[in-house]
Each structure stands twice: as structure tokens, then as C-alpha cells.
Enzyme design. Structure first.
Site, PDB file in Angstrom:
ATOM      1  N   ASP A 281     -55.744  28.950  45.202  1.00 33.24           N
ATOM      2  CA  ASP A 281     -55.534  28.520  43.770  1.00 33.24           C
ATOM      3  C   ASP A 281     -54.987  26.969  44.084  1.00 33.24           C
ATOM      4  O   ASP A 281     -54.664  26.566  45.334  1.00 33.24           O
ATOM      5  CB  ASP A 281     -54.504  29.307  43.110  1.00 33.24           C
ATOM      6  CG  ASP A 281     -54.224  28.880  41.703  1.00 33.24           C
ATOM      7  OD1 ASP A 281     -54.929  28.065  41.088  1.00 33.24           O
ATOM      8  OD2 ASP A 281     -53.605  29.883  40.860  1.00 33.24           O
TER       9      ASP A 281
HETATM   10  C1  NOJ Z   1     -54.338  26.981  38.506  1.00 32.62           C
HETATM   11  C2  NOJ Z   1     -54.373  28.510  38.090  1.00 32.62           C
HETATM   12  O1  NOJ Z   1     -53.332  29.181  38.356  1.00 32.62           O
HETATM   13  C3  NOJ Z   1     -55.763  28.899  38.187  1.00 32.62           C
HETATM   14  O2  NOJ Z   1     -55.798  30.280  37.357  1.00 32.62           O
HETATM   15  C4  NOJ Z   1     -56.948  27.955  37.682  1.00 32.62           C
HETATM   16  O3  NOJ Z   1     -58.146  28.681  38.044  1.00 32.62           O
HETATM   17  C5  NOJ Z   1     -56.965  26.927  38.567  1.00 32.62           C
HETATM   18  N1  NOJ Z   1     -55.599  26.243  38.455  1.00 32.62           N
HETATM   19  C6  NOJ Z   1     -58.123  26.088  38.306  1.00 32.62           C
HETATM   20  O4  NOJ Z   1     -57.936  25.323  37.147  1.00 32.62           O
END
Ligand code: NOJ
Length: 763
Positions: A281
Site C-alpha cells: 500500500d
Molecule cells: C491507499 C489506500 O489504502 C489503498 O486502498 C489505495 O489503493 C492506495 N492508497 C492507492 O490509491
């Protein structure tokens, strides 16, 4: 092997016309893919290998140069057919011509926005959910996106956690069915189809168990809970062929999930044989440092890659540190190669080597926000609505002869119908509830007032501590609608309500109040909405409350005083039409709660598949519960009303004695006892009476949506492998213990329905 690298848009148009056929015709076997990867790995420098594991955020001025130099394998948050093709051409000019994969959060639609995922799950309709993701995939790929960071399959049992809106609720079985449906929808039959997206099941794993419902917070749970509650939807996604997974932000049982070999290697790779790749993430590899798990980014890179995170989202830690980790010998080349192999495998499976130019301006112009796409959004929107209360059959609303007042801050608000994560969804595309209602009563009079505003996310307004400044009344709506004059005030709204025969009140949270970093400590209606509600109810007019929110709110007062309540979540682009379809009875409400609806914050977590405890309900004080609150939710999991009624009867256990290798078959009759055709979600629950560990009082193991004409009676049969009765023993072996199991076929988790027992005997 023919490589089709299209340079001219005109050529691309011609070839794309047959690109599904192209994908099928040129599909590579797994063996061919592995040979191609072997050949590439032999040619790649360590820097080029690392490049494949790097994902950068955004469309930066350096992107094309990095692509040409083989320094990046993926970009996120870049879209638009022309730009994507331009960047793909840059990648094609790199030494080994490895295509880029473009990722984006297509969470509940790309431009045509569907209900938020929790709302979609409330439809309990895997076919329609799948269809909606198919639409999302077509739109997103038309705009050049090839990889979505969805579905989010985190089980969530704490509505304070704002990301509860992104998942399928509290239950591992429903969550697994929905996870698989979403993966099938995104990926289609073949990820290489130009209209297919590669899916990404996230956030692996336990992210929804954040302590206190505070986003990014620690999760601590037993291995049994991990395996029985939090892992099953991921396993379902893997079994459905999901291309990728995303590791999470939180630390799980002390080990951050983006550096956790137990979950990433032992379970995902070894037990489940997942052979795609895991992306971190955003920044979560670097965040191993503040977690106190790695001393610095160098160690973070080593921990994450070795644990099984193959691609680094956004933080640049792999780009910076992996080359020298290889050079110093701290990172074996074999580990790097395995990671690169997995990334390339997904790129091959996604058809990127065969047709990297899967879209063009023409696709982008014609395939997005089509009437057909909107129609799917309208259907899923209507199916996602949950009718919580309908005293005296106040719903459906009459179409003529009545003046309807449509009141509330969300009644004519376009942007907030979309919820959080709106992709490229545009407020201007949205049909508001007011517009939807107007369309149903072309001859009637509709009155409108906002009453209060909830536009800001100001903390005081959220907690309801102070009122928002009055704002001017909105000007949208058809000519037939009479708008309250002057600023939005509760008094003005009351005056409007007094002129009407019935009031439909649209209250809830602004769309951005759930989603990432949107945890709440209170679940009240933000701002002055509760006062608005109570003032409107005091007019004595019949009130229908439509709640729009990304989580269950504390509606104890409304549940007691308001005759009709509909939970609408955020239905998306077609919100107004979907809501009006249900309010006026064109669609029978068939949504059912994908979670237990708490009465108050103090009960959280409250979920239906809790343990019995040694002191279940009793009339004296010494049992599990509260002195000052019921321990039961306001509405149970699986609950939702229809405009008709159903009778359950005649449960038959068709296999009263089974072995763990056998099949469990149970049937029951369900009859529509009302006056109109209606849809029921028939639910199948089990309970193991005695086992090596204490078991939940009920567990969902099946469901079926059936539509019945008035008076129609149908036998619904559930046929399941006896393995669904199994669980993990204290040594973490999966077992199906001998003994007696209860079974129910029922309309929700708390309803008696019809019940029986089945005996499991040893083999
Ligand atoms: C953080 C989020 O937790 C995740 O779900 C998301 O896909 C990513 N950012 C990318 O935007």
C-alpha cells in the site's frame, strides 16, 4: 509469436475491433509465459529487474524518461487513452520493451459510479455485482487503466472505521461470495481481454480489525480469527484467479503486514499457491520504519521483499535500496528474480506484451458513461437499498394526488451521491434524489428545502457540537418543484413540510466522511440533522427517512419515531432514479444488511456470529451484556424488509447423517404471503453444538435471491460440502468434528426461520 505494437491510432481502431478475438487467438500457455520470463530474466540487469518492482504515483514530467530507461514497472493515478499510449510507447523504447501496467482505484466504477461497495454488498446479488464490475472494467480500460486496486475484501465489524464503506461488511461467507464476484467482473474470462482489468484484493490482511476503529491502527487477533474471519474473502479472491493483492498498512499481531512472512509467504504463497504479485500500500514499505520494524529504508526494503511484497507503491524505497542490497549480497538474486517473475507473469497474463495498446481515443469516447452502463448502476443502486422500517405501509409512495416535500441536505446534492473513491465520476453526471422523485410524479407537486447543510468536514460540525452557518438554498430541480425561499433553515424546512401530504427526508453523512482516514468516534447524524429530523417529525406529517451514509449511524430516535426508514448508502451516478424506483414501488426493496446495525457506539463491535459465552442471555444480572444498553443490534445482519411478506416452512434436512467428505443438503419452503411480486434473500445458517473450540451461535453458509409472485411457494435447496461445517482446532488444523449441528433457513441472522439438525459421523 507475433507482437502487435500499434503506433498509429487509426491502425489501433481497426485492430481493436477484433481485440477480444485477438486476445483469445494469441493466448499464451503458462509454459510459454514462463519461457518468455526466463528469457527476459537472462537479459535483465539488476537495475532493470528492480525497475519492474517500482511503481510511481502520478503523471510526472520524468515518467516517460523513467519508462524508457526501464526504471519503472507501473504507474498509478495516470489515465486517459492518449497519455497512457504515449507512456506505453516510451516503455516500448526501453531496451527490453517491457510494457508498463497502469493502476488506479476503480473502487465502485470508473466514470459511471455504482453504489459504494458496502451498498453493492447489501444487494446480496453476486451476478449484478459482477456485471457492475464488468462495466467498470470496460470504462477504465477504455481510459487506459489496466489494473484496479479493488476489490477491498477486508472484513469490518467496526463502523467507526471509515473504510467499512469499501468492503462487503462483517461476514466471511458473504464477503467471500462478493469478493469472487468482483474479481470475475473485473477480470472477465481472461485478463488479457482489452476490456478486462487486473484486480487486486486488498488489504492483506486484517486491516479492518484496526483497534478502536482508528484507520491504520494495530490489529491483534488469534490465528483462528485470522483464518476463519479475515482470510476467507482473500482466499476466495485467489481461488477466483485474482491477479494481484495489496499488503496493508497495519501491524498484525506485532508484525506489519507489508513485511509479514507469515501471511505473505506461508499462507499466500505456500498454502494457497498464489503465483501473481503483491503490491505494497502507498508508502507502506517505508512505514515499516515508524512501525519500529525496520531501522531504516534499506532494512525496510529487505524485509518487505523477502516477506513477499513484490511491487513498491509510491515511496521509492525499492528503487533506491534494492540495487545496493543485491550488490552487497544481503539480498539474494534468487529473491529478486522471483519477485520480477511474478510481476512479469501478471503482465503477460494481462496481455500487455501482446497488445500494449489496448485502448485509443475512440474507445474512450464511446465506451464510457453509456446509457447501458448507467442502467446497470440504476439497477444495482435500487437493489442496494435496505428498507429498515415501514410502519402502516407508508411506502411505496403514491404517484398522484399528494404533495411530497423532499427535504434535507442530501436531497438535491449531486456530489455526495457518489460516496468516497469516486474514480473519474463527476457530480454533474448524477441524478439527485429530488430529480428522481420529480421524474416519478410528472403531474404532482414536489416541494423542496434543504433545512440544514452538511457540506464541510469540520470536526465540530461532524460531532454536532455547533451548527453550520446557513447557506443559500440550492437552485437545481425541475420547474414543477417549489423551493424554500432564503437560506437553509430548520424553520423554513418545517414550513415546507407543513404544506405537504408526506415528507421524504434525505439525511446522512457527506460522501467523504467515510473511506480512508475517516474514522469517527460518534455515529450521530452530523451537524444539525437530528434537530431537523425531530422538527419535521413534530409536524405530524408522515415521514420517510432515507439515510445516505457509508456506515450504519446511530438512529435510535428515528427507529422509534419515524414510520419509514430506508438505508440508501451512496447509490452513485443513478442515485436519484434508483432511490425513486424503490420509494414508488417500481422495484421491490430487496437489499439486506451486510452487517449488524449497532444501536449505539458502546456496543461496538457487534456482529451476529459471536460466541455464546458461558453466560448467554438470562433474566438476572450475571450474564454477558450491558447495564445500560441492550447487547442486540438495532437491526440484525441479513435484515431488510420488502413491500411483501414471506412465510418460511417445512425445513427438511435431506442428509440427516453425513461424514466430513459428504454433502449437506437442506431445503425449506418460502411463500410470498403479500399482495405483490417481491424478492426475498433466503439465508442458510449453521451452528456446531460442541467442538474443540467454542463456535459462533450462527454462521452464514449460503443464500439465494428468489422472486415470487403473490401466493407463490418455492422450495429452496442448499447443497453444500460438509466442509462448510468445519473450523480450526486449537492446533490450527482444519477439522469437521463429529456431532450435532443446527441448521436454519431464515430471513436474517436473528430470525427463527425454520430449523433442524444434522449429524456428522466420523468417516
Ligand atoms: C491507499 C489506500 O489504502 C489503498 O486502498 C489505495 O489503493 C492506495 N492508497 C492507492 O490509491
Amino acid at each position: 509469436m507475433i507482437r502487435v505494437h500499434l503506433r498509429q491510432t487509426a491502425v489501433a481502431v481497426v485492430l481493436l475491433a477484433g481485440c477480444t478475438a485477438l486476445a483469445a487467438a494469441q493466448a499464451l500457455t503458462q509454459q510459454q509465459i514462463e519461457h518468455r520470463i526466463d528469457a527476459l530474466l537472462r537479459q535483465m540487469t539488476p537495475q532493470e529487474k528492480v525497475g519492474q518492482l517500482v511503481q510511481y504515483n502520478g503523471d510526472t514530467p520524468e515518467a516517460a524518461t523513467q519508462a524508457k530507461a526501464g526504471q519503472v514497472g507501473s504507474l498509478l493515478n495516470v489515465y486517459g487513452a492518449d497519455r497512457i499510449n504515449e507512456l506505453q510507447r516510451a516503455a516500448e523504447q526501453s531496451r527490453l520493451k517491457i510494457p508498463l501496467i497502469f493502476g488506479y482505484d476503480v473502487i465502485h466504477g470508473y466514470r459511471t459510479i455504482f453504489p459504494v461497495p458496502l451498498g453493492g454488498a447489501a444487494s446480496w446479488d453476486p451476478q449484478l455485482i459482477e456485471q457492475s464490475e464488468r462495466v467498470a472494467a470496460k470504462e477504465a480500460t477504455a481510459a487506459g487503466v489496466k489494473w484496479t486496486f479493488a476489490p477491498m475484501v477486508d472484513i469490518a465489524r467496526d463502523p467507526r472505521w471509515g473504510r467499512i464503506v469499501e468492503g462487503a461488511g462483517e461476514d466471511p461467507y458473504l464477503g467471500s461470495v462478493v469478493a469472487a464476484a468482483r474479481v470475475r467482473g473485473f477480470q472477465g474470462n481472461d485478463m488479457a481481454d482489452p476490456q478486462s482489468l487486473v484486480a487486486c484484493a486488498k488489504h492483506f490482511v486484517g486491516y479492518g480489525a484496526a483497534e478502536g476503529g482508528r484507520d491504520y491502527n494495530t490489529a491483534d487477533m488469534s490465528e483462528q480469527t485470522l483464518r476463519e474471519i479475515y482470510l476467507p474473502p482473500f482466499h476466495a479472491a485467489v481461488k477466483a484467479g485474482v491477479g494481484t493483492l495489496m499488503s496493508a498498512f497495519e501491524d498484525l499481531n506485532g508484525v506489519p503486514t507489508s513485511g509479514n512472512p507469515h501471511t505473505l509467504t506461508e499462507i499466500l504463497r505456500k498454502e494457497w499457491h498464489f503465483d501473481g504479485f503483491v503490491v505494497s500500500d502507498y508508502d507502506s514499505i517505508h512505514e515499516l520504519v515508524p512501525h519500529g520494524f525496520a531501522a531504516d529504508d534499506e532494512q525496510a526494503a529487505l524485509e518487505a521483499l523477502t516477506a513477499g511484497v513484490e511491487m513498491d507503491m509510491a515511496d521509492g524505497v525499492y528503487a533506491k535500496w534494492l540495487p545496493q542490497l543485491v550488490k552487497s549480497g544481503k539480498l539474494p538474486m534468487s529473491v529478486l528474480d522471483e519477485a520480477v517473475r511474478r510481476v512479469l507473469r501478471v503482465k503477460f497474463r494481462a496481455g500487455l506484451f501482446q497488445h500494449p495498446y489496448y485502448t485509443n481515443a475512440e474507445r474512450e469516447r464511446t465506451e464510457i458513461l453509456t446509457p447501458q452502463n448507467r442502467e446497470v448502476a440504476r439497477r444495482l443502486g435500487a437493489e442496494s437499498l435496505v428498507l429498515l422500517k415501514n410502519q402502516n405501509d407508508i411506502l411505496p409512495l403514491p404517484r398522484s394526488g399528494k404533495k411530497i416535500a423532499v427535504i434535507g441536505p442530501l436531497a438535491d446534492d449531486q456530489a455526495n451521491q457518489l460516496g468516497s473513491w469516486v474514480g473519474r465520476g463527476q457530480a454533474a453526471d448524477v441524478i439527485t434524489p429530488l430529480q428522481g422523485i420529480e421524474a416519478k410524479v410528472p403531474q404532482g407537486t414536489v416541494l423542496h428545502a434543504r433545512g440544514v447543510d452538511i457540506s464541510s468536514l469540520d470536526k465540530q460540525e461532524i460531532s454536532g457540537a455547533t451548527g453550520a452557518a446557513p447557506a443559500p438554498v440550492g437552485a437545481t430541480g425541475a420547474a414543477a418543484t417549489q423551493h424554500e425561499a432564503g437560506p437553509a433553515t430548520i424553520e423554513g424546512a418545517v414550513r415546507v413540510a407543513q404544506q405537504a401530504d408526506a415528507v421524504v427526508l434525505f439525511l446522512g453523512e457527506p460522501g467523504g466522511m467515510s473511506g480512508e482516514a475517516s474514522s469517527r468516534a460518534f455515529l450521530n447524524l452530523p451537524g444539525q440533522q437530528e434537530q431537523l429530523l425531530e422538527s419535521i417529525e413534530a409536524t405530524g406529517k408522515p415521514v420517510v427517512l432515507v439515510l445516505e451514509s457509508g456506515r450504519p449511524l446511530d438512529i435510535r430516535w428515528a427507529a422509534e419515531h419515524v414510520p419509514a426508514i430506508v438505508q440508501a448508502w451512496y447509490p452513485g451516478t443513478e442515485a436519484g432514479n434508483a432511490i425513486a424506483d424503490v420509494l414508488f414501488g417500481d422495484v421491490d426493496p430487496s437489499g439486506r444488511l451486510p452487517l449488524s446495525w449497532p444501536r449505539s457506539v458502546g456496543q461496538i463491535p457487534v456482529y451476529y456470529d459471536h460466541k455464546n459465552t458461558g453466560r448467554p442471555s438470562s433474566n438476572d444480572r450475571w450474564h454477558t451484556g450491558y447495564l445500560d444498553e441492550s447487547k442486540e443490534p438495532l437491526f440484525p445482519f441479513g435484515y431488510g424488509l420488502s413491500y411483501s411478506t414471506f412465510r418460511y416452512s417445512n425445513l427438511r434436512v435431506l442428509t440427516p447423517q453425513i461424514t466430513p467428505a459428504g454433502m449437506l443438503r437442506v431445503s425449506a419452503e418460502v411463500q410470498n404471503t403479500g399482495r405483490q411480486t417481491a424478492t426475498e434473500v433466503v439465508q442458510f445458517y449453521i451452528h456446531e453444538r460442541v467442538g474443540p473450540t467454542s463456535r459462533p451461535v450462527r454462521e452464514l453458509k449460503g443464500f439465494e435471491r428468489i422472486t415470487l409472485r403473490p401466493g407463490e411457494n418455492r422450495t429452496v435447496e442448499f447443497s453444500k460440502s460438509a466442509q462448510v461445517l468445519g473450523s480450526y482446532d486449537p492446533q490450527m488444523h482444519f477439522v469437521v468434528p463429529s456431532g450435532t449441528y443446527d441448521v436454519w433457513v431464515a430471513p436474517n441472522a436473528a430470525a427463527a426461520g425454520v430449523t433442524g439438525t444434522v449429524q456428522v459421523a466420523p468417516k
